[in-house]
Design an enzyme around this catalytic site. Structure first.
Site, PDB file in Angstrom:
ATOM      1  N   LYS A  89       0.805  -1.230   0.000  1.00 57.30           N
ATOM      2  CA  LYS A  89       0.000   0.000   0.000  1.00 57.30           C
ATOM      3  C   LYS A  89       0.835   1.276   0.000  1.00 57.30           C
ATOM      4  O   LYS A  89       0.417   2.302  -0.509  1.00 57.30           O
ATOM      5  CB  LYS A  89      -0.965  -0.014   1.187  1.00 57.30           C
ATOM      6  N   GLU A 111      -9.784   6.860   3.369  1.00 56.43           N
ATOM      7  CA  GLU A 111     -10.659   5.909   4.051  1.00 56.43           C
ATOM      8  C   GLU A 111      -9.820   4.687   4.400  1.00 56.43           C
ATOM      9  O   GLU A 111      -8.808   4.417   3.761  1.00 56.43           O
ATOM     10  CB  GLU A 111     -11.807   5.492   3.115  1.00 56.43           C
ATOM     11  N   SER A 378       1.535  -9.932  -0.867  1.00 53.27           N
ATOM     12  CA  SER A 378       1.217  -8.506  -0.779  1.00 53.27           C
ATOM     13  C   SER A 378       1.600  -7.873   0.556  1.00 53.27           C
ATOM     14  O   SER A 378       1.851  -6.677   0.621  1.00 53.27           O
ATOM     15  CB  SER A 378      -0.269  -8.283  -1.044  1.00 53.27           C
TER      16      SER A 378
HETATM   17  C1  LIG Z   1      -5.161  -4.020   1.669  1.00 51.82           C
HETATM   18  C2  LIG Z   1      -4.474  -5.274   1.394  1.00 51.82           C
HETATM   19  C3  LIG Z   1      -4.883  -6.136   0.345  1.00 51.82           C
HETATM   20  C4  LIG Z   1      -6.100  -5.880  -0.484  1.00 51.82           C
HETATM   21  O1  LIG Z   1      -6.093  -4.718  -1.222  1.00 51.82           O
HETATM   22  P1  LIG Z   1      -5.854  -4.722  -2.808  1.00 51.82           P
HETATM   23  O2  LIG Z   1      -6.149  -3.339  -3.208  1.00 51.82           O
HETATM   24  O3  LIG Z   1      -6.800  -5.732  -3.389  1.00 51.82           O
HETATM   25  O4  LIG Z   1      -4.458  -5.105  -3.024  1.00 51.82           O
HETATM   26  C5  LIG Z   1      -4.146  -7.266   0.096  1.00 51.82           C
HETATM   27  N1  LIG Z   1      -3.057  -7.585   0.848  1.00 51.82           N
HETATM   28  C6  LIG Z   1      -2.646  -6.800   1.859  1.00 51.82           C
HETATM   29  C7  LIG Z   1      -1.438  -7.201   2.633  1.00 51.82           C
HETATM   30  C8  LIG Z   1      -3.325  -5.628   2.171  1.00 51.82           C
HETATM   31  O5  LIG Z   1      -2.911  -4.854   3.186  1.00 51.82           O
END
Ligand SMILES: *Cc1c(COP(=O)(O)O)cnc(C)c1O
Length: 396
Positions: A89, A111, A378
């Site tokens: 993010k 948000e 992610s």
């Molecule tokens: C917020 C988040 C997501 C989901 O958000 P996307 O916009 O779909 O990427 C996925 N993995 C992690 C670690 C997150 O913090």
């Protein structure tokens, strides 16, 4: 086939900008500013300097040997979990804050659901010395108190939203409401959702993920594309970043994991692409979880980062035209995959990312021994330890 966004901000029939009249000028200026800096060398230099020296990029592309042996294919993990603040993010938050600064903005709003985007935004605001207001449902404020305290420590104001079910969709409604009465504020949206140009802009700021995958594969295997890309989709930003430079390359097959919750038939799910129907939410047209009257139904997933009742318009489109295969992954499958990655590779993933990992088992027969499979991790799992420990009793 070309899967790109069109000039009006649509991916096929999904996307667009459905916004109140009062925001037209603001969104128009944002659009002009974003497309002006997108290929601007000085912006790129400033942004990439931060990605390198502040975020710690490039994130490694790691060949997971033991996991590869287990599944009989070649698995590479893109380690977004190693970024500063623990997930992808921050890539987007920094891109948007640099844009905000160039537009002369002094107040940032955002948000957040689980608080991950709130923390990334508050971090970027601390770094740039800008005012930060984060809208968060009251239920989430209580559930995710550590992130609330982090945002406050970073100097942000956290507005607890009490309307509706007091979760992410209500926080987003409130942020949009605030934006309407304060159109001079810069709204940093955290995923590939919202009115055009947000989905395109957030995807662009996450595209560094696939940009790196390309040269990292070239370096490691002598070929700059994988056979498979796998990512989890909540709103779709880490997935969009992972797919960005490969989307028009049909040699690359793509699998998206969405949150099945307790099962797509159970009524407790966040698998929007599997169960959603077309509607408009938060300024864009997409697939939505809604009842017969068009009322949004509350999504459920064990993963706070994946329980959004809509989906980024690009992902709705890719799924519709068959560019991506979308698999709902249930809570228990994600938990099992998280535990497996931890014990085979020593990597504790975020519960969101574990949904992507679970695709390995679900699609076991699909991957051949020589296939190159890249999975985006992610985020890291520190924030989910309570959840993991509730389900698995570690040896004393
Ligand atoms: C917020 C988040 C997501 C989901 O958000 P996307 O916009 O779909 O990427 C996925 N993995 C992690 C670690 C997150 O913090």
């Amino acid at each position: 086939m070309d899967y790109s966004i069109d000039n009006n901000g649509y991916y096929g029939e999904f996307g667009g900008a459905y916004i109140p009249e009062i925001l037209h000028g603001t969104v128009q200026k944002l659009k002009e500013a974003f497309y002006a800096i997108k290929d601007d060398a000085s912006f790129r230099a400033e942004y990439y300097d931060l990605l390198k020296n502040y975020v710690g990029r490039p994130s490694p592309l790691y060949f997971a040997k033991r996991l590869s042996e287990k599944y009989g294919t070649k698995i590479y993990l893109k380690r977004e979990d190693l970024n500063h603040t623990g997930a992808h993010k921050i890539n987007n938050a920094l891109g948007q804050i640099l844009l905000a600064k160039r537009m002369g903005k002094t107040r940032i709003i955002a948000e957040t659901g689980a608080g991950q985007h709130g923390v990334a935004t508050a971090t970027a605001c601390a770094l740039m010395g800008l005012e930060c207001i984060v809208f968060m449902g009251k239920t989430d404020v209580e559930r995710q108190f550590v992130n609330v305290q982090k945002m406050r420590m970073l100097g942000a104001t956290v507005e607890a939203v009490t309307s509706g079910s007091a979760t992410l969709k209500d926080a987003t409604n409130e942020a949009i409401r605030y934006w309407c009465s304060n159109p001079d504020a810069f709204y940093i949206i955290g995923s590939t959702v919202g009115p055009h140009p947000y989905p395109d802009m957030v995807g662009f700021f996450q595209s560094v993920i696939s940009e790196e995958i390309k040269w990292q594969l070239q370096e490691q295997i002598g070929r700059d594309y994988p056979d498979y890309l796998i990512a989890c989709v909540g709103g779709g930003s880490n997935a969009m970043g992972t797919y960005y430079h490969f989307i028009n390359d049909e040699r690359v097959k793509i699998i998206s994991a969405e949150a099945g919750g307790r099962g797509i038939e159970s009524g407790e799910t966040a698998a929007t692409i599997s169960v959603g129907t077309i509607g408009i939410i938060h300024g864009f047209r997409t697939l939505l979880m809604q009842d017969a009257d068009g009322q949004i139904t509350e999504p459920y997933s064990i993963s706070a980062g994946l329980d959004y009742p809509g989906i980024g318009p690009a992902h709705a489109y890719y799924a519709q035209v068959g560019r991506t295969k979308v698999l709902p992954v249930n809570d228990d499958e994600a938990l099992e995959a998280a535990f497996e990655l931890t014990q085979l590779e020593g990597i504790i993933p975020a519960i969101e990312s574990a949904h992507a990992m679970a695709v390995l088992k679900k699609e076991k027969g699909t991957f051949k021994p020589d296939d190159i499979v890249v999975i985006n991790v992610s985020g890291r799992g520190d924030k989910d330890l309570d959840t993991f420990l509730k389900y698995f009793k570690p040896k004393p």
